[in-house]
Design a protein around this motif. Structure first.
Motif, PDB file in Angstrom:
ATOM      1  N   UNK A  80       0.829  -1.212   0.000  1.00  0.00           N
ATOM      2  CA  UNK A  80       0.000   0.000   0.000  1.00  0.00           C
ATOM      3  C   UNK A  80       0.856   1.253   0.000  1.00  0.00           C
ATOM      4  N   UNK A  81       1.952   1.242   0.769  1.00  0.00           N
ATOM      5  CA  UNK A  81       2.825   2.407   0.794  1.00  0.00           C
ATOM      6  C   UNK A  81       3.476   2.627  -0.568  1.00  0.00           C
ATOM      7  N   UNK A  82       3.984   1.575  -1.178  1.00  0.00           N
ATOM      8  CA  UNK A  82       4.616   1.712  -2.491  1.00  0.00           C
ATOM      9  C   UNK A  82       3.638   2.225  -3.535  1.00  0.00           C
ATOM     10  N   UNK A  83       2.383   1.779  -3.452  1.00  0.00           N
ATOM     11  CA  UNK A  83       1.361   2.265  -4.370  1.00  0.00           C
ATOM     12  C   UNK A  83       1.139   3.759  -4.163  1.00  0.00           C
ATOM     13  N   UNK A  84       1.016   4.183  -2.919  1.00  0.00           N
ATOM     14  CA  UNK A  84       0.780   5.601  -2.621  1.00  0.00           C
ATOM     15  C   UNK A  84       1.944   6.469  -3.083  1.00  0.00           C
ATOM     16  N   UNK A  85       3.165   5.989  -2.911  1.00  0.00           N
ATOM     17  CA  UNK A  85       4.349   6.771  -3.270  1.00  0.00           C
ATOM     18  C   UNK A  85       4.474   6.997  -4.774  1.00  0.00           C
ATOM     19  N   UNK A  86       3.786   6.203  -5.572  1.00  0.00           N
ATOM     20  CA  UNK A  86       3.808   6.403  -7.024  1.00  0.00           C
ATOM     21  C   UNK A  86       3.061   7.669  -7.432  1.00  0.00           C
ATOM     22  N   UNK A  87       2.112   8.106  -6.596  1.00  0.00           N
ATOM     23  CA  UNK A  87       1.210   9.180  -7.010  1.00  0.00           C
ATOM     24  C   UNK A  87       1.195  10.385  -6.073  1.00  0.00           C
ATOM     25  N   UNK A  88       1.707  10.219  -4.861  1.00  0.00           N
ATOM     26  CA  UNK A  88       1.623  11.288  -3.868  1.00  0.00           C
ATOM     27  C   UNK A  88       2.984  11.526  -3.226  1.00  0.00           C
ATOM     28  N   UNK A  89       3.224  12.770  -2.830  1.00  0.00           N
ATOM     29  CA  UNK A  89       4.478  13.087  -2.154  1.00  0.00           C
ATOM     30  C   UNK A  89       4.467  12.503  -0.748  1.00  0.00           C
ATOM     31  N   UNK A  90       5.650  12.298  -0.204  1.00  0.00           N
ATOM     32  CA  UNK A  90       5.781  11.713   1.126  1.00  0.00           C
ATOM     33  C   UNK A  90       5.046  12.537   2.184  1.00  0.00           C
ATOM     34  N   UNK A  91       5.033  13.856   1.998  1.00  0.00           N
ATOM     35  CA  UNK A  91       4.414  14.739   2.990  1.00  0.00           C
ATOM     36  C   UNK A  91       2.905  14.574   3.057  1.00  0.00           C
ATOM     37  N   UNK A  92       2.315  13.907   2.049  1.00  0.00           N
ATOM     38  CA  UNK A  92       0.865  13.728   1.993  1.00  0.00           C
ATOM     39  C   UNK A  92       0.429  12.314   2.380  1.00  0.00           C
ATOM     40  N   UNK A  93       1.380  11.503   2.804  1.00  0.00           N
ATOM     41  CA  UNK A  93       1.063  10.117   3.148  1.00  0.00           C
ATOM     42  C   UNK A  93       1.227   9.913   4.644  1.00  0.00           C
ATOM     43  N   UNK A  94       0.159   9.473   5.286  1.00  0.00           N
ATOM     44  CA  UNK A  94       0.156   9.214   6.728  1.00  0.00           C
ATOM     45  C   UNK A  94      -0.021   7.721   6.975  1.00  0.00           C
ATOM     46  N   UNK A  95       0.988   7.099   7.560  1.00  0.00           N
ATOM     47  CA  UNK A  95       0.845   5.724   8.040  1.00  0.00           C
ATOM     48  C   UNK A  95       0.468   5.819   9.512  1.00  0.00           C
ATOM     49  N   UNK A  96      -0.766   5.450   9.811  1.00  0.00           N
ATOM     50  CA  UNK A  96      -1.267   5.532  11.184  1.00  0.00           C
ATOM     51  C   UNK A  96      -1.092   4.168  11.849  1.00  0.00           C
ATOM     52  N   UNK A  97      -0.128   4.076  12.756  1.00  0.00           N
ATOM     53  CA  UNK A  97       0.179   2.785  13.365  1.00  0.00           C
ATOM     54  C   UNK A  97       0.539   2.931  14.835  1.00  0.00           C
ATOM     55  N   UNK A  98       0.302   1.864  15.586  1.00  0.00           N
ATOM     56  CA  UNK A  98       0.719   1.795  16.983  1.00  0.00           C
ATOM     57  C   UNK A  98       1.943   0.899  17.132  1.00  0.00           C
ATOM     58  N   UNK A  99       2.541   0.520  16.008  1.00  0.00           N
ATOM     59  CA  UNK A  99       3.651  -0.433  16.014  1.00  0.00           C
ATOM     60  C   UNK A  99       4.984   0.260  15.740  1.00  0.00           C
ATOM     61  N   UNK A 100       5.880   0.200  16.699  1.00  0.00           N
ATOM     62  CA  UNK A 100       7.215   0.744  16.473  1.00  0.00           C
ATOM     63  C   UNK A 100       7.956  -0.082  15.431  1.00  0.00           C
TER      64      UNK A 100
END
Length: 224
Positions: free
Chosen positions: A34-54
């Motif tokens: 999912x992250x790789x897909x998002x990075x094809x179309x959006x800048x890093x500053x517009x992508x939020x990975x919401x996680x509780x996992x370090x």
């Protein structure tokens, strides 16, 4: 695709498959699809990975900055997706300009650009949300039943239909993409009424919940 905040929700807990988001699917951690897909179309500053996992943060740190750890009360089995989205929206509201949220669930690793284009072409400011769906082979008018006691079941619909082809079309949300209109201070997915759809091919509609889904996804990706 302008003015979009992309949210990828990836909590540590998983009942069906242990550590699912970190598990290797054909050599790649599930979350990275999912992250790789998002990075094809959006800048890093517009992508939020919401996680509780370090562990997830450490894994993705070379590709993207994850500025917060999702709090425990939004990471248990009772936390709603609306609450998770609102948490991310509030965090990013003063950092970037956006009026839409694109939700990409990591349990749907198979996506392509055409469907992303379709979901944006279907969007307009009147809608609450555009979602990706697949046509259901199960029809509440034809082959869906409910319990009516301890022993018996009853057809859900009172319509007399002898062929599934005679039923109207039904769809299920396949979990792949949700494009949400951020027009209010608080998002409540359960109250959305103006919802549009794009129909995705069944081969791209795998939502991994258990080992069987995992095997199907693995086979499809291997043969792409």
């Amino acid at each position: 695709m302008k003015n979009t905040l992309v949210i990828i929700p990836a909590r540590a807990g998983s009942k069906g498959i242990k550590n699912k988001n970190l598990k290797l699917l054909n050599g790649i951690p599930l979350i990275e699809y999912s992250l790789n897909f998002a990075l094809k179309f959006f800048s890093k500053s517009r992508i939020c990975v919401s996680t509780d996992s370090q562990n997830i943060i450490d894994l993705l740190s070379k590709k993207i900055d994850i500025p917060f750890l999702r709090p425990d009360h939004l990471s248990n089995d009772y936390a709603s997706m609306s609450a998770v989205i609102n948490h991310a929206v509030f965090f990013y509201r003063d950092k970037i300009k956006f009026d839409k949220v694109l939700l990409l669930q990591p349990t749907s690793p198979i996506r392509d650009e055409n469907d992303l284009v379709k979901i944006y072409n279907c969007y307009d400011k009147r809608v609450d949300m555009v979602i990706s769906v697949s046509e259901s082979k199960i029809s509440p008018e034809f082959n869906l039943y409910k319990d009516i006691g301890s022993e018996f079941i009853q057809k859900l619909s009172t319509k007399t239909i002898t062929r599934r082809q005679d039923s109207r079309k039904y769809y299920y949300a396949n979990g792949s993409m949700y494009l949400i209109n951020v027009k209010n201070n608080k998002i409540d997915l359960s109250k959305f009424k103006k919802i549009k759809k794009i129909v995705m091919d069944s081969s791209k509609s795998i939502d991994i919940d258990d080992d069987f889904d995992w095997k199907i996804a693995k086979m499809i990706i291997k043969n792409e």
